[in-house]
Motif scaffolding. Structure first.
Motif, PDB file in Angstrom:
ATOM      1  N   LEU A  70      -8.297  -0.168 -16.863  1.00  0.00           N
ATOM      2  CA  LEU A  70      -6.967  -0.118 -17.436  1.00  0.00           C
ATOM      3  C   LEU A  70      -5.978  -0.909 -16.753  1.00  0.00           C
ATOM      4  CD1 LEU A  70      -6.864   3.750 -18.640  1.00  0.00           C
ATOM      5  CD2 LEU A  70      -7.629   1.610 -19.889  1.00  0.00           C
ATOM      6  N   LEU A  71      -6.149  -1.298 -15.537  1.00  0.00           N
ATOM      7  CA  LEU A  71      -5.141  -2.316 -14.925  1.00  0.00           C
ATOM      8  C   LEU A  71      -5.313  -3.500 -15.102  1.00  0.00           C
ATOM      9  CD1 LEU A  71      -4.393  -0.281 -11.489  1.00  0.00           C
ATOM     10  CD2 LEU A  71      -3.125  -0.002 -13.845  1.00  0.00           C
ATOM     11  N   ASP A  72      -6.553  -3.858 -15.682  1.00  0.00           N
ATOM     12  CA  ASP A  72      -7.155  -5.368 -16.020  1.00  0.00           C
ATOM     13  C   ASP A  72      -6.905  -5.415 -17.564  1.00  0.00           C
ATOM     14  OD1 ASP A  72      -8.366  -7.805 -16.290  1.00  0.00           O
ATOM     15  OD2 ASP A  72     -10.174  -7.097 -15.747  1.00  0.00           O
ATOM     16  N   TYR A  73      -5.786  -6.158 -17.786  1.00  0.00           N
ATOM     17  CA  TYR A  73      -5.638  -6.292 -19.475  1.00  0.00           C
ATOM     18  C   TYR A  73      -6.644  -6.883 -19.897  1.00  0.00           C
ATOM     19  CZ  TYR A  73      -3.677  -7.898 -23.813  1.00  0.00           C
ATOM     20  OH  TYR A  73      -3.590  -8.147 -25.124  1.00  0.00           O
ATOM     21  N   GLY A  74      -7.232  -7.940 -19.378  1.00  0.00           N
ATOM     22  CA  GLY A  74      -8.272  -8.698 -20.131  1.00  0.00           C
ATOM     23  C   GLY A  74      -9.559  -7.866 -20.672  1.00  0.00           C
ATOM     24  N   SER A  75      -9.862  -7.000 -19.812  1.00  0.00           N
ATOM     25  CA  SER A  75     -10.960  -5.961 -19.846  1.00  0.00           C
ATOM     26  C   SER A  75     -10.696  -4.988 -20.913  1.00  0.00           C
ATOM     27  CB  SER A  75     -11.645  -5.434 -18.619  1.00  0.00           C
ATOM     28  OG  SER A  75     -10.416  -4.488 -18.064  1.00  0.00           O
ATOM     29  N   VAL A  76      -9.432  -4.602 -20.944  1.00  0.00           N
ATOM     30  CA  VAL A  76      -8.746  -3.512 -21.987  1.00  0.00           C
ATOM     31  C   VAL A  76      -8.937  -4.320 -23.350  1.00  0.00           C
ATOM     32  CG1 VAL A  76      -7.062  -2.248 -22.800  1.00  0.00           C
ATOM     33  CG2 VAL A  76      -7.610  -2.169 -20.316  1.00  0.00           C
ATOM     34  N   ALA A  77      -8.312  -5.606 -23.373  1.00  0.00           N
ATOM     35  CA  ALA A  77      -8.308  -6.141 -24.629  1.00  0.00           C
ATOM     36  C   ALA A  77      -9.706  -6.434 -25.256  1.00  0.00           C
ATOM     37  CB  ALA A  77      -7.633  -7.562 -24.375  1.00  0.00           C
ATOM     38  N   ALA A  78     -10.502  -6.782 -24.316  1.00  0.00           N
ATOM     39  CA  ALA A  78     -12.055  -7.227 -24.912  1.00  0.00           C
ATOM     40  C   ALA A  78     -12.752  -5.843 -25.523  1.00  0.00           C
ATOM     41  CB  ALA A  78     -12.928  -7.551 -23.548  1.00  0.00           C
ATOM     42  N   ALA A  79     -12.438  -4.835 -24.770  1.00  0.00           N
ATOM     43  CA  ALA A  79     -12.920  -3.528 -25.283  1.00  0.00           C
ATOM     44  C   ALA A  79     -12.517  -3.129 -26.706  1.00  0.00           C
ATOM     45  CB  ALA A  79     -12.652  -2.214 -24.156  1.00  0.00           C
ATOM     46  N   ILE A  80     -10.984  -3.309 -26.950  1.00  0.00           N
ATOM     47  CA  ILE A  80     -10.468  -3.049 -28.128  1.00  0.00           C
ATOM     48  C   ILE A  80     -10.771  -3.868 -29.291  1.00  0.00           C
ATOM     49  CG2 ILE A  80      -8.126  -2.838 -29.294  1.00  0.00           C
ATOM     50  CD1 ILE A  80      -7.246  -1.334 -26.437  1.00  0.00           C
ATOM     51  N   ALA A  81     -10.915  -5.306 -28.838  1.00  0.00           N
ATOM     52  CA  ALA A  81     -11.357  -6.092 -29.813  1.00  0.00           C
ATOM     53  C   ALA A  81     -12.191  -5.643 -31.088  1.00  0.00           C
ATOM     54  CB  ALA A  81     -11.770  -7.393 -29.213  1.00  0.00           C
ATOM     55  N   GLY A  82     -11.819  -5.924 -32.460  1.00  0.00           N
ATOM     56  CA  GLY A  82     -12.827  -5.469 -33.441  1.00  0.00           C
ATOM     57  C   GLY A  82     -12.415  -3.890 -33.964  1.00  0.00           C
ATOM     58  N   CYS A  83     -11.549  -3.110 -32.911  1.00  0.00           N
ATOM     59  CA  CYS A  83     -11.459  -1.781 -33.364  1.00  0.00           C
ATOM     60  C   CYS A  83     -10.325  -1.456 -34.279  1.00  0.00           C
ATOM     61  CB  CYS A  83     -11.265  -1.088 -32.147  1.00  0.00           C
ATOM     62  SG  CYS A  83     -12.646  -0.887 -30.929  1.00  0.00           S
ATOM     63  N   GLY A  84     -10.551  -0.667 -35.415  1.00  0.00           N
ATOM     64  CA  GLY A  84      -9.588  -0.097 -36.308  1.00  0.00           C
ATOM     65  C   GLY A  84      -8.844   0.728 -35.685  1.00  0.00           C
ATOM     66  N   GLY A  85      -9.471   1.659 -34.519  1.00  0.00           N
ATOM     67  CA  GLY A  85      -8.397   2.686 -34.028  1.00  0.00           C
ATOM     68  C   GLY A  85      -8.541   2.868 -32.610  1.00  0.00           C
ATOM     69  N   VAL A  86      -7.793   3.568 -31.973  1.00  0.00           N
ATOM     70  CA  VAL A  86      -8.026   3.614 -30.353  1.00  0.00           C
ATOM     71  C   VAL A  86      -7.622   5.154 -30.144  1.00  0.00           C
ATOM     72  CG1 VAL A  86      -7.247   2.806 -28.009  1.00  0.00           C
ATOM     73  CG2 VAL A  86      -7.669   1.026 -29.964  1.00  0.00           C
ATOM     74  N   PHE A  87      -8.405   5.661 -29.221  1.00  0.00           N
ATOM     75  CA  PHE A  87      -7.908   6.756 -28.494  1.00  0.00           C
ATOM     76  C   PHE A  87      -7.795   6.709 -26.986  1.00  0.00           C
ATOM     77  CE2 PHE A  87     -10.442   8.003 -32.421  1.00  0.00           C
ATOM     78  CZ  PHE A  87      -9.871   8.947 -32.757  1.00  0.00           C
ATOM     79  N   HIS A  88      -6.655   6.785 -26.649  1.00  0.00           N
ATOM     80  CA  HIS A  88      -6.115   6.636 -25.157  1.00  0.00           C
ATOM     81  C   HIS A  88      -6.455   7.855 -24.442  1.00  0.00           C
ATOM     82  CE1 HIS A  88      -5.060   4.843 -21.637  1.00  0.00           C
ATOM     83  NE2 HIS A  88      -3.764   5.448 -21.607  1.00  0.00           N
ATOM     84  N   VAL A  89      -7.566   8.193 -23.986  1.00  0.00           N
ATOM     85  CA  VAL A  89      -7.753   9.477 -23.153  1.00  0.00           C
ATOM     86  C   VAL A  89      -7.929   9.176 -21.638  1.00  0.00           C
ATOM     87  CG1 VAL A  89      -9.252  11.487 -23.153  1.00  0.00           C
ATOM     88  CG2 VAL A  89      -9.185   9.774 -25.058  1.00  0.00           C
ATOM     89  N   ALA A  90      -8.279   8.133 -21.046  1.00  0.00           N
ATOM     90  CA  ALA A  90      -8.160   7.752 -19.690  1.00  0.00           C
ATOM     91  C   ALA A  90      -6.859   8.395 -18.922  1.00  0.00           C
ATOM     92  CB  ALA A  90      -8.656   6.529 -19.363  1.00  0.00           C
ATOM     93  N   CYS A  91      -6.999   8.871 -17.745  1.00  0.00           N
ATOM     94  CA  CYS A  91      -5.716   9.481 -17.310  1.00  0.00           C
ATOM     95  C   CYS A  91      -6.131   9.478 -15.794  1.00  0.00           C
ATOM     96  CB  CYS A  91      -5.319  10.416 -17.540  1.00  0.00           C
ATOM     97  SG  CYS A  91      -3.834  11.120 -16.692  1.00  0.00           S
ATOM     98  N   PRO A  92      -5.345   8.984 -14.795  1.00  0.00           N
ATOM     99  CA  PRO A  92      -5.549   8.819 -13.100  1.00  0.00           C
ATOM    100  C   PRO A  92      -5.255  10.478 -13.044  1.00  0.00           C
ATOM    101  CG  PRO A  92      -3.672   7.840 -13.382  1.00  0.00           C
ATOM    102  CD  PRO A  92      -4.321   8.072 -14.986  1.00  0.00           C
ATOM    103  N   VAL A  93      -6.162  11.085 -12.322  1.00  0.00           N
ATOM    104  CA  VAL A  93      -6.030  12.633 -11.856  1.00  0.00           C
ATOM    105  C   VAL A  93      -6.860  12.291 -10.313  1.00  0.00           C
ATOM    106  CG1 VAL A  93      -6.355  15.039 -12.034  1.00  0.00           C
ATOM    107  CG2 VAL A  93      -6.381  13.495 -14.069  1.00  0.00           C
ATOM    108  N   PRO A  94      -5.920  12.029  -9.239  1.00  0.00           N
ATOM    109  CA  PRO A  94      -6.357  11.972  -8.065  1.00  0.00           C
ATOM    110  C   PRO A  94      -7.152  13.459  -7.473  1.00  0.00           C
ATOM    111  CG  PRO A  94      -4.365  10.503  -8.233  1.00  0.00           C
ATOM    112  CD  PRO A  94      -4.811  11.612  -9.475  1.00  0.00           C
ATOM    113  N   ASP A  95      -8.008  13.339  -6.821  1.00  0.00           N
ATOM    114  CA  ASP A  95      -8.681  14.644  -6.223  1.00  0.00           C
ATOM    115  C   ASP A  95      -8.366  14.690  -4.687  1.00  0.00           C
ATOM    116  OD1 ASP A  95     -10.355  12.719  -5.504  1.00  0.00           O
ATOM    117  OD2 ASP A  95     -12.212  13.925  -6.197  1.00  0.00           O
ATOM    118  N   TYR A  96      -7.345  14.058  -4.327  1.00  0.00           N
ATOM    119  CA  TYR A  96      -6.997  14.101  -2.638  1.00  0.00           C
ATOM    120  C   TYR A  96      -5.570  14.100  -2.754  1.00  0.00           C
ATOM    121  CZ  TYR A  96      -6.222   9.259  -4.198  1.00  0.00           C
ATOM    122  OH  TYR A  96      -5.920   8.017  -5.024  1.00  0.00           O
ATOM    123  N   ALA A  97      -5.024  14.176  -1.533  1.00  0.00           N
ATOM    124  CA  ALA A  97      -3.424  14.260  -1.227  1.00  0.00           C
ATOM    125  C   ALA A  97      -2.991  13.066  -1.512  1.00  0.00           C
ATOM    126  CB  ALA A  97      -3.307  14.833   0.201  1.00  0.00           C
TER     127      ALA A  97
END
Length: 325
Positions: A70-97
């Motif tokens: 998600l911090l690499d715009y190019g990879s995000v844009a490539a995944a979304i290309a051709g899609c009519g809708g997007v569900f943004h579910v990913a979220c950082p939840v660190p399991d450490y201090a």
């Protein structure tokens, strides 16, 4: 607006963080209907922890797992290309201090969300973006009475989140606010869903953060917070995400919460079903969570299953996954 997922033509949608707890069930729902092609973003499509997605009904024909950061715009844009809708579910939840919250959780949450939205607006074919937020972006308010109902007009106080170092709540609040600000500037159609504590059966092979709350009840060495908590079934959350995507009238935020329960009552119920576990013995009393209204989501037609079904299915799933003996 025509329903974002309506019609008879096969639609293509993107689900970010497809291997996660909520996202896995959303992918299952999207594939089960037979109407969607799904682009699922994951860090490594070849990782065995994503095998459960490839085993879903319809996955062989209609699911593509795409490597994206998600911090690499190019990879995000490539995944979304051709899609009519997007569900943004990913979220950082660190399991450490956390040692640097800005770098480890705040920046990824906000920058990741903005990269998704920017890719959606530049793709020019995305009809709607559904952002998965959290009640954490609703409930952190100073001097809010425990009996006063919170609705979609409530936002967590950013300064209070920072002062109390509640970094997860702050990250969800900032990311959701940025999403709606971007929508205002660009005209892109953004809808958000704010679930309470999500539990229910696992599809993924590893235990996620929200499910671990229930596991903690069943393990005697864990410290448990005694309070009124709010629970929602992961399958009902997936249904809610699909509902707000497909409903022409959907707009703005939606609280997704079904069952307020005292932790003490939940443990009592579990003991009646599973008397042999070594239940938690270390407790700390904390403030109850305030009540929340899901009337807006229910007005769209959202329904939820009984709490007892959700809780039992959760535990049976943990046993099957080897999380519990």
């Amino acid at each position: 607006m025509e329903a974002a997922g309506g019609g008879t033509t096969m639609k293509t949608v993107c689900v970010t963080g497809a291997g996660g707890f909520v996202a896995s069930w959303l992918v299952e729902r999207l594939l089960a209907g037979g109407r969607y092609m799904v682009h699922g973003t994951v860090r490594d499509p070849g990782d065995a922890k994503n095998a459960h997605l490839l085993g879903l009904d319809g996955a062989a024909e209609r699911l593509r797992l795409l490597k994206a950061d998600l911090l690499d715009y190019g990879s995000v844009a490539a995944a979304i290309a051709g899609c009519g809708g997007v569900f943004h579910v990913a979220c950082p939840v660190p399991d450490y201090a956390l040692t640097d919250p800005e770098v480890e959780i705040l920046a990824p949450a906000v920058t990741g969300t903005m990269n998704v939205l920017r890719a959606c607006s530049e793709a020019e074919v995305v009809k709607r973006v559904v952002v998965v937020s959290s009640l954490s972006a609703v409930m952190i308010k100073p001097e809010w009475g425990e009996c006063k109902v919170m609705d979609e007009g409530c936002w967590s106080d950013v300064d209070l989140c920072r002062t109390t170092e509640n970094w997860y709540c702050l990250s969800k609040t900032l990311a959701e606010r940025e999403a709606f600000d971007y929508a205002k500037r660009t005209g892109i159609d953004v809808v958000s869903v704010c679930p309470s504590l999500v539990i229910g059966p696992l599809l993924q092979p590893t235990l996620n953060a929200s499910s671990s709350v229930v596991v903690d009840f069943l393990k005697g060495d864990r410290l448990v917070k005694m309070k009124l908590r709010h629970f929602v079934d992961v399958r009902d959350v997936a249904d809610a995400l699909l509902l707000v995507y497909e409903s022409p009238a959907a707009s703005g935020r939606y609280i997704c919460n079904s069952h307020p329960r005292l932790v003490s009552d939940v443990i009592k119920l579990l003991k009646s079903w599973y008397p042999t576990y070594q239940y938690a013995t270390k407790f700390v009393q904390v403030s109850h969570e305030p009540p929340f209204s899901s009337k807006k989501l229910q007005a769209l037609g959202w329904k939820f299953r009984p709490f007892e079904e959700t809780l039992r299915d959760s535990v049976e799933s943990f046993k099957a996954a080897g999380v519990l003996d």
